[in-house]
Design a protein around this motif. Sequence first.
Motif, mmCIF file in Angstrom:
data_model
loop_
_atom_site.group_PDB
_atom_site.id
_atom_site.type_symbol
_atom_site.label_atom_id
_atom_site.label_comp_id
_atom_site.label_asym_id
_atom_site.label_seq_id
_atom_site.Cartn_x
_atom_site.Cartn_y
_atom_site.Cartn_z
ATOM 1 N N ALA A 49 0.824 -1.210 0.000
ATOM 2 C CA ALA A 49 0.000 0.000 0.000
ATOM 3 C C ALA A 49 0.858 1.260 0.000
ATOM 4 O O ALA A 49 0.517 2.257 -0.661
ATOM 5 C CB ALA A 49 -0.931 -0.009 1.205
ATOM 6 N N SER A 50 1.969 1.253 0.721
ATOM 7 C CA SER A 50 2.836 2.435 0.747
ATOM 8 C C SER A 50 3.461 2.704 -0.616
ATOM 9 O O SER A 50 3.589 3.861 -1.030
ATOM 10 C CB SER A 50 3.933 2.239 1.797
ATOM 11 O OG SER A 50 4.732 1.107 1.487
ATOM 12 N N GLU A 51 3.837 1.653 -1.337
ATOM 13 C CA GLU A 51 4.397 1.848 -2.675
ATOM 14 C C GLU A 51 3.338 2.333 -3.657
ATOM 15 O O GLU A 51 3.628 3.141 -4.551
ATOM 16 C CB GLU A 51 5.013 0.539 -3.177
ATOM 17 C CG GLU A 51 6.144 0.007 -2.322
ATOM 18 C CD GLU A 51 7.345 0.938 -2.300
ATOM 19 O OE1 GLU A 51 7.525 1.691 -3.276
ATOM 20 O OE2 GLU A 51 8.085 0.903 -1.291
ATOM 21 N N LEU A 52 2.118 1.858 -3.507
ATOM 22 C CA LEU A 52 1.040 2.333 -4.373
ATOM 23 C C LEU A 52 0.706 3.798 -4.095
ATOM 24 O O LEU A 52 0.439 4.565 -5.023
ATOM 25 C CB LEU A 52 -0.202 1.468 -4.194
ATOM 26 C CG LEU A 52 -0.116 0.023 -4.708
ATOM 27 C CD1 LEU A 52 -1.366 -0.750 -4.322
ATOM 28 C CD2 LEU A 52 0.088 -0.006 -6.211
ATOM 29 N N GLU A 53 0.722 4.196 -2.832
ATOM 30 C CA GLU A 53 0.428 5.577 -2.499
ATOM 31 C C GLU A 53 1.530 6.512 -2.974
ATOM 32 O O GLU A 53 1.255 7.647 -3.377
ATOM 33 C CB GLU A 53 0.234 5.707 -0.990
ATOM 34 C CG GLU A 53 -1.020 5.021 -0.469
ATOM 35 C CD GLU A 53 -1.141 5.118 1.035
ATOM 36 O OE1 GLU A 53 -0.223 5.706 1.658
ATOM 37 O OE2 GLU A 53 -2.141 4.613 1.584
#
Length: 265
Positions: A49-53
């Motif tokens: 999720a952090s990489e997508l954000e």
Amino acid sequence: QRRARQVYGDARPCLPEEIDAAWARAFYMLVPGVCTALGVLVTAGPAVASELEQRSWVYLAPRPHGIFWLLTGKYLVAVEWASTSAIASVSLALPLIGVDHPGRVWWSIARLSVLSSIAYAALYLMIGALFPRRAMVFSITYTVLVEVVLSLIPAIINRLTFLYRLRSLLMQWVELPEEGRREMEENPFFNYVFAEDSSSVQILWLLGLTAAFLAAAPAAAPAPFSHTGPMTCGTSPPITATAPTAGCSSSRSLSFSVAPSTSST
């Protein structure tokens, strides 16, 4: 002595083994059960999720084995951070309490902390890859329903939980008094809550389940980048972005194509 006999009656004093076992159980609940689980939850859970954000997933995932190495790095960081913090907390707390054999208790809790961080980091990494937008919610729900509730149910299915294996290792590595161990062996409930196999079998179960979750994490991760929204009348056509392949001349360029509009009257 007369006052103590009036208050406590004929109760015998606690043996040193009983005191060590009580402190070991308390440390097990606080450190491998809570500290390491929360540590890997906040680091391995939102890994995807952090990489997508940050919009870096589109650049990292299309590279050769990019998803595998990205998740592996996140997993190792989570395990190292949680295990070292757990071992440090136990090392600082043991000299402050009255334990007759601090080295034995420290060695048991340290091994359980490392195994707990290895297992739960793989679990939360797989859940975060499968549900990147709701990783924390699904991770907490799985922990409460499966690892806490299901592991205490006297049935065969509780043997597929990490908490069942860690709890069995605690009972084997911590020296219990003969009276307490005899009561546990005679009670049929404990036969379903604790495993009777050796510690090596429990560790193999933990490593096997960990390997399964780690193998499922890259397969459950979302595609590098592909999003096409629904077409509605009066709205602009969606834009589909495709990540560059390995044979492209520029590894940082993205090609955008506009889907044809099919508006209805």
